[in-house]
Design an enzyme around this catalytic site. Structure first.
Site, PDB file in Angstrom:
ATOM      1  N   GLN A   1       0.821  -1.208   0.000  1.00  0.00           N
ATOM      2  CA  GLN A   1       0.000   0.000   0.000  1.00  0.00           C
ATOM      3  C   GLN A   1       0.849   1.249   0.000  1.00  0.00           C
ATOM      4  OE1 GLN A   1      -1.424   0.658   4.459  1.00  0.00           O
ATOM      5  NE2 GLN A   1      -1.591  -1.509   3.893  1.00  0.00           N
TER       6      GLN A   1
ATOM      7  N   HIS B   1       0.289   5.759   0.932  1.00  0.00           N
ATOM      8  CA  HIS B   1      -0.571   6.798   1.498  1.00  0.00           C
ATOM      9  C   HIS B   1      -0.344   8.098   0.745  1.00  0.00           C
ATOM     10  CE1 HIS B   1      -1.165   3.873   4.603  1.00  0.00           C
ATOM     11  NE2 HIS B   1       0.070   3.974   5.040  1.00  0.00           N
TER      12      HIS B   1
ATOM     13  N   ARG C   1      -4.189   0.645  -2.215  1.00  0.00           N
ATOM     14  CA  ARG C   1      -3.561  -0.679  -2.227  1.00  0.00           C
ATOM     15  C   ARG C   1      -3.100  -1.063  -3.628  1.00  0.00           C
ATOM     16  NH1 ARG C   1      -7.810  -0.462   1.232  1.00  0.00           N
ATOM     17  NH2 ARG C   1      -7.360  -1.038   3.399  1.00  0.00           N
TER      18      ARG C   1
END
Length: 399
Positions: A96, A98, A281
């Site tokens: 993943q 951010h 993701r």
């Protein structure tokens, strides 16, 4: 100061034993993935100030300046700006990234304007905040962090001897770093599912065979084989091969900024992050993958994963330095008979004992003892001293 009553999140990837061992409680047989400490509305800690347990976010909302301090409220608003956790991975988490703050604000506003429910499975932005985070290992901890050098990734992929993956290795050697990484990740995430599943299976079998001491990538191959065992046929296994594999020893840490692809694979650690739930993701998950948005957010920069070690201060505090304002994480390794440490930051604090015993004492002389896995909340206006024998992590806001 107040003892915290915290929630354990039972995500499927959690260890069945690590958090119970820390807390000294019997395992339930179910995965226990994260112990949340803080005021996140998804699972706020609870405190009791004599009138029964109350959620910490409710306490803060009632008087944010007294709880957080004027400086914190001016900078971040009337909420605790960080979330503190114990994380116990018994299986890989998703690969993943951010978003940064600007991307989070723009993405959240866009999805709000389009009327996408915040709990929709295809929603990318749950809030308008960024989510930098740091993890400190309490046990040997395996993870993936940041992109490998493209030529190194090409060597690792070629070493598997899987013909279907050879074009990825060729691209990684033929183009500039950012273009090569972007092109290969995009190709992996958009490949025909059945063909990709076959490639992942072949790669996983080869990785398992090659995870022997005489292989230059033995530990890396073992990690990818384990990921494939947890997620058979998942294209994230190939995406993960573009990332640096790292094993942290207890006390070592990783800082994960915006756009850095990462995954936690196995181990126990403490984690602190800005108070956000924004995750995009790119594999090792059955959840939604928004490829165009992911490719927009990822920073295609290769380099060393940047393992951090604490920096000692004169008063015995050991700081895990990070370029972020929402949180500050440090550690005290307490020796019996040592002078009491005064914790007076003017910002809210959460103190977590991970070994031994710690005693907190406020200005009125009230004492609170913490055993492993127990934590306490200290409002900004309160001065607290710390003594004991063991290890205590201190989460607060950067000055």
């Amino acid at each position: 100061m107040n003892r915290l009553t915290n929630t354990i999140r039972p995500y499927a990837w959690g260890s069945t034993t690590a958090i119970p061992e820390l807390l000294g409680t019997p395992p339930t047989g179910e995965p226990q993935a994260e112990l949340w400490m803080g005021a996140h509305p998804g699972a706020p800690s609870r405190i009791d100030r004599g009138e029964g347990p109350v959620a910490l976010d409710t306490v803060i909302a009632a008087d944010p300046r007294a709880e957080l301090g004027d400086t914190t409220v001016k900078r971040f608003g009337p909420r605790l700006p960080f979330l503190f956790k114990v994380l116990a991975a018994g299986a890989p988490l998703s690969v993943q990234v951010h978003p940064d703050l600007a991307q989070a604000k723009a993405g959240f506003a866009d999805e709000e304007a389009r009327g996408i429910p915040t709990d929709a499975p295809d929603r990318n932005y749950k809030d308008a905040n960024h989510k930098p985070e740091m993890l400190v290992a309490l046990s040997p901890f395996d993870g993936l962090c940041g992109f490998r050098r493209p030529t190194d990734a090409a060597d690792l992929i070629d070493g598997l001897g899987v013909p279907a993956l050879a074009p990825y290795a060729d691209i990684l050697r033929a183009h500039p770093e950012d273009k090569a990484l972007r092109e290969v990740l995009a190709a992996v995430l958009t490949a025909e599912p059945e063909a990709m599943a076959e490639s992942v299976t072949a790669a996983a079998e080869a990785a398992a065979r090659l995870s022997t001491p005489d292989s230059p990538y033995a530990a890396d191959y073992a990690a990818y084989a384990q990921a494939a065992h947890s997620f058979p046929g998942d294209r994230g296994v190939i995406a993960a091969m573009l990332l640096n594999y790292v094993r942290l020893q207890p006390g070592e840490a990783l800082y994960l900024g915006a756009g850095v692809p990462h995954a936690y694979l196995d181990g126990l650690g403490v984690e602190i992050m800005a108070n956000s739930d924004n995750v995009l993701r790119c594999g090792l998950t059955p959840k939604h993958i928004d490829v165009p948005e992911l490719l927009r957010v990822v920073r295609f920069e290769a380099g060393d994963p940047g393992v951090l070690r604490p920096e000692a201060a004169p008063d015995g505090e050991e700081l895990y330095a990070a370029p972020i304002d929402e949180f500050r994480l440090s550690r005290y390794v307490l020796a019996p008979g040592a002078q009491a440490r005064t914790l007076d930051s003017g910002t809210p604090q959460i103190l977590l004992c991970t070994a031994g015993r710690a005693e907190l004492r406020d200005g009125d002389g009230t004492a609170l003892t913490l055993a492993p896995g127990e934590s306490a909340y200290v409002p900004a206006s309160e001065r607290t001293t710390l003594t004991g024998e063991g290890t205590v992590f201190r989460a607060t806001v950067a000055a």
